[in-house]
Design a protein around this motif. Structure first.
Motif, short mmCIF file in Angstrom:
data_model
loop_
_atom_site.label_atom_id
_atom_site.label_comp_id
_atom_site.label_asym_id
_atom_site.label_seq_id
_atom_site.Cartn_x
_atom_site.Cartn_y
_atom_site.Cartn_z
N THR A 57 -45.55 34.62 6.94
CA THR A 57 -44.49 33.96 7.68
C THR A 57 -43.63 33.15 6.76
OG1 THR A 57 -44.80 31.70 8.37
CG2 THR A 57 -46.39 33.21 9.17
N THR A 98 -45.88 35.76 2.56
CA THR A 98 -46.04 35.99 3.99
C THR A 98 -47.00 34.99 4.62
OG1 THR A 98 -47.71 37.67 3.48
CG2 THR A 98 -45.48 38.43 3.85
N TYR A 128 -45.97 37.78 9.38
CA TYR A 128 -46.83 36.75 8.84
C TYR A 128 -48.28 36.86 9.33
CZ TYR A 128 -42.03 35.12 8.44
OH TYR A 128 -40.67 35.04 8.22
#
Length: 377
Positions: A11, A75, A335
């Protein structure tokens, strides 16, 4: 050629561009480099760093372990985070035993010692059974076709890549790309993550540089940031006389093409908790309480039905036939979280439940899911 399957999931919201002058001041060898701004942003976001001598060495090869960490960090599959802990628990039935999951050359390697191996394996970035004899070769240069596999899996599109027929990729050297990797290369090219060279080649076996890796990871993360709207809320109720309860969202909701994409794991977890609270002693269960699982090899989320990113089908293999429902749009991954779409224009139609309602309250920027019977039970 031994198949190296990578995955991972993520994310991050992209930061605004910073002046090139700052780039030159941050790393002594980036002034005038084509990827200078991209490297600076990545450094500001915290998922790349330079060397003790103040250089970044953008044209040096990047190793397999370095790329695993770079993509995992970008991520936000951070070791010990709530998302990673949930992934490890949900993927436990599919993971090999041992702290390095059967990879024999990693017990003393920094990738394992710093904690980055576990989220990479739990999400599916690294599939131990794909490495002959359990040898990962973490310090070997990573190739472009391996990076294609990895960035596609970062978006949760393993099944889409596996199921894609090996057609014409449009590269003069596509015959050098193994059949197993062509679906991944195709997905990566379609997403704009990787591109060919001016001479029409892809050069899948060519090693990648640190600068190229940063650019590919940033493109991957940019796709995950599409439609992010932290103001959107998701509330859940499981009984008519119950007040809606807000879902604690670690991953923001997305608003894309008139649909809200909600994090499946967190919504289902809240439904399960509320359902358990409704149980009356001696009355039995109101509904079966499903246990969610995550298969990192094919990146499928199971909660009653099986969901996979890039697909509109939610299905459960049965002894006879297949129970299959259609979502209102393809599911997504961002994510490390599976995002399921909600159609806001038809509140009587829910992609999650056999019986239930989804209410959209635009004044409050929230979706209320009335989960009478969990979907797929």
């Amino acid at each position: 050629m031994k198949r190296f399957v990578f995955l991972l999931t993520v994310t991050l919201i992209l930061l605004a561009a910073l002046p090139r002058a700052t780039v030159a001041a941050s790393f002594t060898d980036l002034s005038g480099h084509w990827a200078a701004d991209e490297v600076l942003r990545a450094s500001a976001e915290g998922w790349v760093s330079g060397y003790p001598d103040g250089t970044f060495r953008p044209d040096a090869p990047i190793s397999r372990a370095e790329f695993v960490k770079m993509l995992t960090a970008a991520t936000r599959l951070t070791p010990g985070s709530e998302t990673v802990q949930a992934l490890v628990q949900a993927a436990a039935p599919y993971l090999p035993a041992g702290s390095t999951f059967g990879l024999k050359d990693l017990p003393n390697h920094w990738l394992h010692l710093q904690g980055w191996l576990q989220p990479a394996v739990a999400f599916g970035l690294v599939v131990p059974s794909d490495y002959e004899g359990g040898i990962f070769h973490p310090d070997s240069p990573i190739t472009r076709q391996e990076m294609a596999v990895m960035t596609v899996r970062a978006q949760g599109l393993a099944r889409a890549a596996i199921e894609e027929k090996a057609g014409d990729l449009g590269f003069r050297d596509q015959g050098e790309i193994p059949l197993w990797a062509r679906g991944y290369v195709s997905q990566a090219v379609q997403a704009g993550i990787l591109k060919g060279y001016p001479d029409g080649t892809f050069r899948g076996r060519q090693s990648a540089t640190r600068a190229e890796a940063v650019v590919m990871v940033r493109r991957t993360v940019a796709s995950m940031a599409e439609g992010v709207d932290p103001s959107l809320q998701v509330w859940v109720k499981v009984a008519a006389d119950q007040s809606p309860v807000p879902v604690n969202l670690s991953t923001p909701v997305r608003f894309i093409n008139g649909r809200v994409y909600v994090p499946a794991r967190e919504v289902f977890r809240t439904i399960k908790q509320l359902t358990a609270e409704q149980q009356q002693p001696g009355s039995g269960s109101l509904v079966p309480l499903a246990v969610h699982q995550w298969n990192p090899t094919v990146q499928e989320f199971r909660y009653g039905l099986i969901f996979a990113a890039g697909s509109t089908a939610a299905y459960e293999p049965l002894e006879v036939g297949v129970l299959r429902r259609e979502l209102v749009a393809p599911a997504r991954i961002a994510y490390g979280e599976l995002l399921l779409p909600v159609r806001l224009t038809t509140p009587d139609d829910s992609p999650f439940y056999k019986v239930g309602r989804i209410f959209w309250e635009p004044d409050f920027r929230r979706v209320i899911i009335y989960a009478v019977i969990p979907y797929g039970t």
